[in-house]
Design an enzyme around this catalytic site. Sequence first.
Site, short mmCIF file in Angstrom:
data_model
loop_
_atom_site.label_atom_id
_atom_site.label_comp_id
_atom_site.label_asym_id
_atom_site.label_seq_id
_atom_site.Cartn_x
_atom_site.Cartn_y
_atom_site.Cartn_z
N CYS A 139 0.80 -1.23 0.00
CA CYS A 139 0.00 0.00 0.00
C CYS A 139 0.83 1.28 0.00
O CYS A 139 0.29 2.37 -0.14
CB CYS A 139 -0.90 0.02 1.24
SG CYS A 139 0.08 -0.02 2.74
N ASP A 193 2.44 2.50 2.57
CA ASP A 193 2.52 3.13 3.89
C ASP A 193 3.93 2.98 4.47
O ASP A 193 4.66 2.07 4.11
CB ASP A 193 1.49 2.50 4.85
CG ASP A 193 0.07 2.91 4.47
OD1 ASP A 193 -0.07 3.79 3.61
OD2 ASP A 193 -0.87 2.33 5.02
N CYS A 243 -2.39 3.14 7.78
CA CYS A 243 -3.78 2.90 8.15
C CYS A 243 -3.91 2.64 9.65
O CYS A 243 -2.90 2.49 10.36
CB CYS A 243 -4.31 1.72 7.37
SG CYS A 243 -3.56 0.18 7.91
N CYS A 266 -0.80 -5.38 6.89
CA CYS A 266 -0.44 -4.20 7.68
C CYS A 266 0.45 -4.57 8.86
O CYS A 266 1.18 -3.73 9.37
CB CYS A 266 -1.69 -3.49 8.19
SG CYS A 266 -2.92 -3.22 6.91
FE1 FES Z 1 -1.07 0.21 4.48
FE2 FES Z 1 -2.40 -0.99 6.36
S1 FES Z 1 -3.18 -0.29 4.45
S2 FES Z 1 -0.29 -0.62 6.30
#
Ligand code: FES
Length: 129
Positions: free
Chosen positions: A35, A37, A60, A104
């Site tokens: 994602c 992140d 998230c 995640c």
């Molecule tokens: Fe990116 Fe959870 S959606 S770490």
Amino acid sequence: MPFYSEKVMDHFANPRNVGEIKDADGVGEVGNPVCGDMMTFYIKVKDNVLDDVKFKTFGCGAAIAVSSMVAEMAKGKTLDEALAITNADVANELGGLPPNKMHCSNLGADALHKAVENYKSKMGISKNI
Ligand code: FES
């Protein structure tokens, strides 16, 4: 329908150990390829023990809960004990994550391990894993 456990909700709503350690002994940063992140861990080490652990997570809710739990699990542990914490341990401690959120949990222990390795390499301690 997959819901977050109470523990996940608690660590998301009240994350522990958020922030940055300016004079950190080790820093570890990882990005989630799924994602995009990002998670960064900062550690302070005293007598081979993680004296302080903080994190900054751009991610998230599950990633924030994971970071908070990792920091709580790692504080007070020796370097080797911290390296032994796995992403699965963290997800278990949180009472599980919904299947589509399991990715995640993959950042947490990895970022912590990177911070420990960063400290070890600064101190000239060779990897023994
Ligand atoms: Fe990116 Fe959870 S959606 S770490």
